[in-house]
Structure formats: structure tokens, C-alpha cells
Enzyme design. Sequence first.
Site, mmCIF file in Angstrom:
data_model
loop_
_atom_site.group_PDB
_atom_site.id
_atom_site.type_symbol
_atom_site.label_atom_id
_atom_site.label_comp_id
_atom_site.label_asym_id
_atom_site.label_seq_id
_atom_site.Cartn_x
_atom_site.Cartn_y
_atom_site.Cartn_z
ATOM 1 C CG ASP A 79 -4.638 -13.411 0.743
ATOM 2 O OD1 ASP A 79 -3.752 -13.656 1.595
ATOM 3 O OD2 ASP A 79 -5.152 -12.274 0.628
ATOM 4 C CD GLU A 146 -0.969 -9.494 3.678
ATOM 5 O OE1 GLU A 146 -0.209 -8.582 4.060
ATOM 6 O OE2 GLU A 146 -1.188 -9.735 2.466
#
Length: 488
Positions: A79, A146
Site C-alpha cells: 500500500d 502497512e
Amino acid sequence: MSNEICNLEPQALWENFYQLTRIPRPSKHEERIQDFIYQFGKGLGLETIKDEAGNIIIRKPATPGMENRKGVILQGHLDMVPQKNSDKTHDFANDPIEAFVDGEWVTANGTTLGADNGIGVAAAMTVLASKDLVHGPVEALFTATEETGMDGAEGLKAGVLQGEILLNTDSEDEGELYVGCAGGEDANVKFTYSEVAVPAGSTAFKLDITGLKGGHSGMDIILQRGNANKVFFRLLDEAHRKTGVRLAAIDGGSLRNAIPREAFGVITVAAENVAALKSALEAEFALVKKELLATEPDMKMVLVETEMPAVLIDETTQVNLSKGVMACPNGVIRMSDSMPGLVETSSNLAIVKSDPATKTVTLASLMRSSVDSVKEELARRIEAVFTLAGAQVKMTGAYPGWKPNMDSPILKTMQSVYHEKYGKVPEIKAIHAGLECGILGGTYPHWDMISFGPTIRFPHSPDEKVNIATVGKFWNFLVETLKNIPAK
């Protein structure tokens, strides 16, 4: 934007990174990038797994003659932080990133670039696809979400990974090896307000604080940049004392791990106090501007007349909110005693938003510390501030730090490889950010871990950029490290 970055060296890595920029991957919207990486592994004929947490794991056997080496896990997160300038039209859930070459750097057009952690992901992809690299058994671990909670790292099950050495690729200074990181925790604050009528004879204004640099709330907190939420409420508090100005709405910051660059509010004041309001705001802003001149030269305050709001936040809540924001610990709290230049503890008052549907104002602050007890003490301080101000406070998302191991075998190997290749010993550091190593090491305590990467500046902001030359050095260092992994 063109695909000019595909012509950079190492070409295979940059081509993979370009593919990542084509696929929207903001945190919590990672289905497409997860599917892309899954199909990438399958397309190479490699064992590929997607676990319940959304992590993708791809295994590549050792090259001939390297079967006896310790297994290596190449780890990065899929991400990216979706930040853009207020004048930029961009839908992070659907639009590709407009990456381009700007001199010695690659950056993006008005948005975050996603080099954090896209370069590390692209490097792992390049290792997996290569037919001529020399390496022992390799597993690539692409973690989910994350940036907004380390969900993938938290959800990784024990016993799934087979390797012994973790190479995390989420650091942002080439030539440095990271052996420790800060833990973190979120403070979630909620004020509940009553709606009150706008007094007759009022004038409404939109008060905007813009032009701040923002940045990563861990890596960039040491730069002492301004916080748009802090600035807004400092101005509001001063103007209220002098003119009785009232608050109707506030929208400051957008992500808990980004230093807030902008804050927008709607305020009203009695018509006869308009001149006094402008004078009070301009005078206080001039003081703030002077205080932050070195770090925030482009900070702006804009006050323009606007449509009258239907209702206001009640005055007691407004005052308590203002005082709470002003009193909330923010920025660098303490420097490390053991590692000069390292921030030990910090807090970032990231978000302040009102919601008329629920009649609440919510705030989010992210605390970081490499000392867990100090982090918890800071959490209690923030809780005390806002509890005294009449708000509800809840702490969530706590995760541990990563304690340095200066006797790490992979540290010694990588120091030696770097010195032999580049003629100097890399710096050994800890990072004031939440690397996944702390969580992953809790699940796999036997792992020997290092974090490294190319030079990235201003992650989590639209100024994010990655230095082209350091990507090449990072890649070559990774290749040599894989060649020199010790035997089991």
C-alpha cells in the site's frame, strides 16, 4: 505522464516500479495490487500464496550451487499513502500515479509517488523474475495495509515463512542499515457538541491554513515543521478571546501518519467585529509565520467571506476543543540518549474533523517511541489533556518497537559487502518510524533482520521523491548481499 522512468537503470526494477504506479493502491484499497502481485508470481511459475490478512508470499528456489544458504525473506508493503495538493484533481482509488523524472529524482505530479514502499516491492519483483542472479532460497513477503495499521504484519501467521533472514526494504536513506525502530500507538479523541443558532447580525468566513510542507510523521518530525491543526486553533483561540468568533466546522489533516499540511474551517463573527477579527488573525499569524519562517516559508492564511452556516458548534465545546488542541503534546518529545540524532519519542496531532451528521469533532494523534514505557506515559498525558477538556479518549493500534541487535550476523555480512563494493562502511541506525520488523520479529523471533533502501525524501507528502542514483546502488547492494548470504 510518459513512461520515461522505464529507461532508467536498473531498467528491470524501474519497469516494475512503473507497473506499480499504474495500479491504484492506497491503504485499505489494495485488492487490485494484491491480485497483480499474485498473478505476477503465478505467471513466473513460482509458488504463490495469499493469506487471510491479504499478504502475498512468493517462493523462488535457490540457484544451482546455492541450495545450502540460509533462506532470505525480501519484505515490503504493497500500500501507499494517498496525499495530494488541494488544487490537484486525483482519485487514488482509480487513477494511476503520474510519475516523472525531475533531474536526479523521480517524483509525481501533485501527489505522493509511492516509492514508499514501491521501490522495495519492485526490487523483490525483479529478484523473483531474474534468470541470472545468484541467490539461495528466496521468499518475497508483500504485506498489506502497512501505512494505516500494519494489518498484514499483524495478521501474518507463524510457521508460514521458511527463511531465517529478513531483508526489509522500507528504509529511506541509501548507505544506512537500520537495526531498530520505534513502536507506535493511536490516540482517538471525540468531542460531542450541541448545535446552536448563528447569532443575528453575524458574518461568515472561511479560514484556511495552507502551504505547509507536511511529511512523514516519524521520519520528518525532527525537521520541526509546522502543524496546520496547531496553527489553526492557535489563531482561533486568540481571535475568540478578542472578538468572540465562533466555529461552525473544521477539517484539518487527513492521515494519522502524515504531518498535517492544511486545515480548513468555517467561522462567524458579529458584523461589528469583522475588522477586529481580521486584525487579530493577521497579528497572530504574523507571529506564527515568524516562528516557523525557517521551516515553513510558504505557509499561508486565507480569510474569505463565505455562505452563512446553518448552525454553530456550541461555545463551550469550541473553547474546550481549542484549548485541548493547543495543550496536546506534538512534535519531538524527547531525543534518544543512546543514539545521537535519533528521535526517541514524538507525537503528531494529525487529524481534527467535525461531522454535523453525528455532532462530533474527532481527533487523531499518532505517538511513537523506541521506549514502550515512555510511549505509554505519553498516551496518558494526551488522555489527560482531552479528558480534562471533556472529550472521550480511546487508545488503539499499539505495536512494538524493534530492539537493535548489534551482534546480528546479517548486519556483519552486509557491512562487509557494502565496504567491499563502495569503499566505506554503511552507517548503522535506528529509525523513528514504525517498520514492520518489530511486529514480524514478534511472530518469528528467530529471524535475523535488517532494513535498508534507496534515498527517499518527503514520503507521505506530495513532495515525495526518490533519488535515481541511489536506487541503482540499493539494487546492486541487494544483489551482492544475496550472493553472500551465509550457509545454513
